[in-house]
Every structure is written in C-alpha cells, then in structure tokens.
Design a protein around this motif. Structure first.
Motif, PDB file in Angstrom:
ATOM      1  N   HIS A 223       0.799  -1.230   0.000  1.00 48.81           N
ATOM      2  CA  HIS A 223       0.000   0.000   0.000  1.00 48.81           C
ATOM      3  C   HIS A 223       0.830   1.277   0.000  1.00 48.81           C
ATOM      4  N   LEU A 224       2.047   1.216   0.497  1.00 48.49           N
ATOM      5  CA  LEU A 224       2.817   2.448   0.652  1.00 48.49           C
ATOM      6  C   LEU A 224       3.082   3.174  -0.668  1.00 48.49           C
ATOM      7  N   PRO A 225       3.545   2.516  -1.719  1.00 53.08           N
ATOM      8  CA  PRO A 225       3.832   3.273  -2.952  1.00 53.08           C
ATOM      9  C   PRO A 225       2.626   4.043  -3.507  1.00 53.08           C
ATOM     10  N   PRO A 226       1.446   3.425  -3.665  1.00 53.98           N
ATOM     11  CA  PRO A 226       0.322   4.230  -4.167  1.00 53.98           C
ATOM     12  C   PRO A 226      -0.150   5.276  -3.166  1.00 53.98           C
ATOM     13  N   PHE A 227      -0.015   5.010  -1.876  1.00 56.30           N
ATOM     14  CA  PHE A 227      -0.405   6.002  -0.867  1.00 56.30           C
ATOM     15  C   PHE A 227       0.497   7.239  -0.971  1.00 56.30           C
ATOM     16  N   VAL A 228       1.789   7.007  -1.125  1.00 57.61           N
ATOM     17  CA  VAL A 228       2.730   8.123  -1.225  1.00 57.61           C
ATOM     18  C   VAL A 228       2.474   8.923  -2.502  1.00 57.61           C
ATOM     19  N   GLU A 229       2.244   8.224  -3.595  1.00 56.76           N
ATOM     20  CA  GLU A 229       1.957   8.928  -4.836  1.00 56.76           C
ATOM     21  C   GLU A 229       0.672   9.749  -4.709  1.00 56.76           C
ATOM     22  N   ALA A 230      -0.353   9.171  -4.087  1.00 56.66           N
ATOM     23  CA  ALA A 230      -1.608   9.906  -3.885  1.00 56.66           C
ATOM     24  C   ALA A 230      -1.373  11.144  -3.034  1.00 56.66           C
ATOM     25  N   LEU A 278      -6.209   8.500   4.451  1.00 54.71           N
ATOM     26  CA  LEU A 278      -6.158   7.420   3.476  1.00 54.71           C
ATOM     27  C   LEU A 278      -5.749   6.177   4.251  1.00 54.71           C
ATOM     28  N   VAL A 279      -6.636   5.169   4.309  1.00 57.95           N
ATOM     29  CA  VAL A 279      -6.482   4.086   5.274  1.00 57.95           C
ATOM     30  C   VAL A 279      -6.611   2.736   4.588  1.00 57.95           C
ATOM     31  N   LYS A 280      -5.678   1.834   4.881  1.00 54.24           N
ATOM     32  CA  LYS A 280      -5.799   0.455   4.432  1.00 54.24           C
ATOM     33  C   LYS A 280      -7.012  -0.171   5.099  1.00 54.24           C
ATOM     34  N   SER A 281      -7.834  -0.890   4.339  1.00 54.21           N
ATOM     35  CA  SER A 281      -9.058  -1.468   4.885  1.00 54.21           C
ATOM     36  C   SER A 281      -8.745  -2.371   6.074  1.00 54.21           C
ATOM     37  N   GLY A 282      -9.553  -2.250   7.113  1.00 51.86           N
ATOM     38  CA  GLY A 282      -9.359  -3.030   8.328  1.00 51.86           C
ATOM     39  C   GLY A 282      -9.808  -2.237   9.541  1.00 51.86           C
ATOM     40  N   THR A 283      -9.281  -2.623  10.703  1.00 56.17           N
ATOM     41  CA  THR A 283      -9.688  -1.992  11.957  1.00 56.17           C
ATOM     42  C   THR A 283      -9.412  -0.499  11.965  1.00 56.17           C
ATOM     43  N   SER A 284      -8.359  -0.072  11.283  1.00 57.78           N
ATOM     44  CA  SER A 284      -8.015   1.353  11.286  1.00 57.78           C
ATOM     45  C   SER A 284      -9.108   2.220  10.686  1.00 57.78           C
ATOM     46  N   THR A 285      -9.951   1.636   9.834  1.00 58.38           N
ATOM     47  CA  THR A 285     -11.056   2.428   9.299  1.00 58.38           C
ATOM     48  C   THR A 285     -12.032   2.806  10.403  1.00 58.38           C
ATOM     49  N   LEU A 286     -12.161   1.949  11.420  1.00 55.32           N
ATOM     50  CA  LEU A 286     -13.025   2.299  12.556  1.00 55.32           C
ATOM     51  C   LEU A 286     -12.345   3.291  13.483  1.00 55.32           C
ATOM     52  N   GLU A 287     -11.013   3.223  13.583  1.00 54.31           N
ATOM     53  CA  GLU A 287     -10.304   4.246  14.355  1.00 54.31           C
ATOM     54  C   GLU A 287     -10.542   5.623  13.738  1.00 54.31           C
ATOM     55  N   ALA A 288     -10.474   5.694  12.416  1.00 59.35           N
ATOM     56  CA  ALA A 288     -10.748   6.955  11.741  1.00 59.35           C
ATOM     57  C   ALA A 288     -12.204   7.360  11.921  1.00 59.35           C
ATOM     58  N   PRO A 331     -15.518   6.224   0.468  1.00 56.86           N
ATOM     59  CA  PRO A 331     -15.011   5.614  -0.768  1.00 56.86           C
ATOM     60  C   PRO A 331     -14.098   4.438  -0.451  1.00 56.86           C
ATOM     61  N   GLU A 332     -14.230   3.357  -1.233  1.00 56.57           N
ATOM     62  CA  GLU A 332     -13.328   2.221  -1.069  1.00 56.57           C
ATOM     63  C   GLU A 332     -12.819   1.789  -2.441  1.00 56.57           C
ATOM     64  N   LEU A 333     -11.505   1.620  -2.533  1.00 57.11           N
ATOM     65  CA  LEU A 333     -10.857   1.212  -3.775  1.00 57.11           C
ATOM     66  C   LEU A 333     -10.122  -0.097  -3.528  1.00 57.11           C
ATOM     67  N   VAL A 338      -6.286   0.590  -6.743  1.00 61.28           N
ATOM     68  CA  VAL A 338      -5.415   1.244  -5.768  1.00 61.28           C
ATOM     69  C   VAL A 338      -4.197   1.814  -6.486  1.00 61.28           C
ATOM     70  N   THR A 339      -4.398   2.967  -7.109  1.00 62.32           N
ATOM     71  CA  THR A 339      -3.324   3.698  -7.767  1.00 62.32           C
ATOM     72  C   THR A 339      -3.259   5.099  -7.178  1.00 62.32           C
ATOM     73  N   GLY A 340      -2.112   5.730  -7.300  1.00 64.51           N
ATOM     74  CA  GLY A 340      -1.976   7.079  -6.773  1.00 64.51           C
ATOM     75  C   GLY A 340      -2.993   8.033  -7.360  1.00 64.51           C
ATOM     76  N   GLU A 341      -3.227   7.906  -8.665  1.00 65.10           N
ATOM     77  CA  GLU A 341      -4.151   8.811  -9.336  1.00 65.10           C
ATOM     78  C   GLU A 341      -5.577   8.655  -8.811  1.00 65.10           C
ATOM     79  N   ARG A 342      -6.041   7.420  -8.694  1.00 59.92           N
ATOM     80  CA  ARG A 342      -7.418   7.202  -8.266  1.00 59.92           C
ATOM     81  C   ARG A 342      -7.604   7.505  -6.789  1.00 59.92           C
ATOM     82  N   LEU A 343      -6.620   7.205  -5.980  1.00 60.34           N
ATOM     83  CA  LEU A 343      -6.711   7.531  -4.560  1.00 60.34           C
ATOM     84  C   LEU A 343      -6.760   9.040  -4.355  1.00 60.34           C
TER      85      LEU A 343
END
Length: 400
Positions: A223-230, A278-288, A331-333, A338-343
C-alpha cells in the motif's frame, strides 16, 4: 496439578496488533478483580506488559492472506501442538480466543473436545465469507463476545451463546469530537493544536493528511507506494497540505525513510487532528470513524489472495463503516483501483470540503452511534470470570 492446588490459569491467544491491544485490556480488567489468575498464550508487547507469559510473538503470528499463511505452515503446526499439549495436561482452566480465526477456531474445537471452556472475543467475519464458521463457533465456544452490532443475530441463529459487548476502540481515550475537535473548540477540522503538531513542526492551521498503509510488513509494502503517490498529488492540488504516515506498532520507521514524508507512531492523535485520511481497509477504518475524520479506504493483496477472495467473499462492501450501515459511506478502492491517481481523486473532495465531505462526516457519526458505549474489555472480563467460576465450582463439587 489440580485447580484447587494452584492459581487459576487462562490461555489467551491473539495473533495481530489489534488483538494484542484488545486482549491486554481484557487481562487488565480481569486482574483488577482477580489478580491471582495466571495468564499464558500468544501475542505481543501489550499482552506481555499485562503479565501474560508469551509463547509466540506477533513477528511470526501477524500474517494475512492465503499465500502468506502457506509459507509459515510449519510454525503454525508446531504452535498448535504446543497449545494442544497444554490442554491435554489440564494446566489451563479457560481458553480466551481473540480474533485470529484461522488458528483460533482450530483451538476452540480442541478445547471443547477436552471439556475446557472457551470464550471467543471478536468473532470471525462469517458475514463476509465462510458462513459455516458461525455454526462451528456456536458449537465450540461456550460464550461468544462480538464487537459489531449486526453479528449477534448471526450466531444466535446457530444456537450460540452470544453477547454484543461494544467495540473496544470506543473506550480508547481521544482528544474530542469530530475530526479531532475538542468539545469546546471551534474552527475547521485539522486546525487543532496538539503535541503531535509540535513534534511534526507544523502549525495549528496546517491541514494534515493521515496515511495508514497497514499494520503488517506485507501490507505496508503493497500500500505504501500508491499512498505516497496519492499524497504527492494531493499536495499539488492543495498547497500547504502536509501528509503524515501513521506507523503501526511493530513496523520499523526506517521503512518510510525513502518517502520523504513525516511519520509518527501516535496514530490516534494523528487521526484526531487530520483533515482527511487514506487508510488500508481493516480496523483502522473504525479508528478513523471514531475520530470522525473523513477517509478513503483501500485494499490490495497478493494476486492469489485477490483471486480467491473474489470467489469467496459475499459482501457488497469491504470498509467496515460501509458494512455497519449497509451502504456506501466512505469511498473504497480495491486491488487494481489502488493507484496514486485514483486515490488522490477520491481524497480531493474530502480535502476541499463541501457536500461530499459533509455527507461522509454525517455517515461516520451514524456508525459511531452503533458501536456501543465504552467498557467492552470490562464486559468480556465479566464473562471470562463467570466461566472460570463455573470451572471452580465443578472442581469443588468433585472434591466433595
């Protein structure tokens, strides 16, 4: 050694960062009532600090996905043999299983076969896939403590003794209301002065973008590369925006050195003060969600895991906020999306403001209202002690 000749002992098995944290809260709540209980099992630093004798750590346990688990089958088989040997030796009186269904459901069956009571906390996601697990768990667990409101009826329908205890994240201390605003604060979300901002070297008016790429190494790698690009695209569209990577426990900060972005282990505080996430799907989505910060969620797995998931998963949504309300709140991708552009495109309206952002904030408030009140760990501790007292009562009757 008979229970009457030694302190009671509980076997707790957690295999992920979240389970380590939630399990430790239960241990603490139980110790507050009966400090003489001994604890053994699997987990991480939080359970170890709570006084649990750790048999295996998260460095080996925290894997996810079909392909990833196959690599470590030898380790898991050896661990299962050790656990079963402890059950056979009758040196534990109660089994407390925390999430981690791939391993823990097997142990639940083993314990039931030996007449050792089982409490399962944070049930497997039978509503997403493998629905037969609901029947299996209802059969093998004496009690089931679920953390999502729609889960209880599923296990009740299979004859399980189940209780909705509320979500454990609700009881975590927070700075205040929606998007990190304290109850007496005013102004736009993301403009709260916190110690975190001082650490990051940013002012209280600087908008922050929280990036949470995962709590496991392989999740971060994907997830890190597309997150950083986004994030870089978002900065170009929103000058002054500062992206910050939230570093999960057990992940080395050095992994993010090449990104050029700020990092912090204070993830909850980051969410409380961020403009968007911008969050990887999982428990962290509930933290947010609990922080009230508008988010975009993403999930990318190995090709094999994705291929199998597409054929097995039965839900329309992946993000937990969307699942809880049974509609698209955030939104969920997924996978190739999961690309920088779409995120970046999905993040843009959350950073800009307007109706879409307001709709997401309102939806997150609905989700929070369904998660229950604080006290999940205390409720689970009460259930554990009820089961343990039954074991002790049977022991006393046997002595007579």
């Amino acid at each position: 050694m008979h229970l009457s000749e030694r302190p009671p002992r509980i076997l707790i098995l957690a295999g992920e960062v979240s389970g380590d944290d939630h399990g430790a809260r239960v241990v603490d709540a139980t110790r507050a009532i009966r400090p003489e209980i001994e604890w053994v099992g699997t987990g991480g630093a939080r359970l170890a600090a709570a006084g649990v004798e750790i048999w295996a750590g998260l460095d080996r346990l925290a894997v996810m996905g079909f392909a990833e688990v196959v690599r470590d089958l030898g380790f898991f088989r050896a661990l299962e043999r050790r656990v079963v040997a402890a059950l056979d030796a009758r040196c534990v009186d109660l089994v407390l299983l925390v999430d981690y269904p791939g391993f823990n459901l097997r142990i639940a069956r083993r314990a039931r076969e030996r007449g050792i009571p089982v409490l399962y906390y944070i049930a497997p996601q039978v509503w997403a896939w493998k629905p037969h697990r609901a029947r299996r768990l209802a059969r093998d667990a004496d009690r089931i403590a679920v953390i999502l409101p729609f889960e209880a009826p599923i296990f009740e329908a299979e004859g399980g003794d189940v209780e909705f205890v509320g979500h454990p994240l609700v009881e975590a201390p927070r700075r205040g209301g929606v998007a990190g605003l304290p109850s007496d604060a005013s102004g736009p979300a993301g403009s709260v002065s916190t110690p975190l901002r001082a650490d990051l070297g940013v002012g209280e008016e600087t908008p922050l973008l929280a990036l949470l790429p995962g709590s496991r190494v392989h999740e971060v790698e994907r997830h890190l590369p597309p997150f950083v690009e986004a994030a870089r695209r978002a900065v170009r569209s929103h000058p002054g925006l500062v992206p910050v990577i939230g570093v999960a426990p057990g992940i080395e900060t050095g992994r993010f050195a090449g990104t050029g972005l700020r990092t912090t282990p204070r993830v909850r505080e980051l969410l409380d003060t961020a403009r968007a996430a911008l969050v990887k799907s999982g428990t962290s989505t509930l933290e947010a969600t609990i922080a009230g910060v508008p988010l975009v969620t993403a999930w990318r797995s190995s090709p094999l895991t994705w291929w199998l998931a597409r054929r097995l998963v039965r839900v329309e949504h992946v993000a937990l906020p969307n699942l809880i309300l049974d509609r698209r709140v955030v939104p969920e991708l997924l996978q190739s999306e999961v690309t920088g552009e779409r995120l970046a495109a999905a993040l843009d309206p959350l950073l800009s403001g307007g109706r879409e952002r307001e709709a997401i904030v309102g939806g997150l408030a609905e989700v929070r209202a369904k998660l229950g009140g604080p006290g999940a760990a205390r409720r689970v501790a009460t259930i554990a002690l009820e089961l343990l007292e039954k074991v002790e009562l049977r022991g006393r009757r046997g002595e007579r």
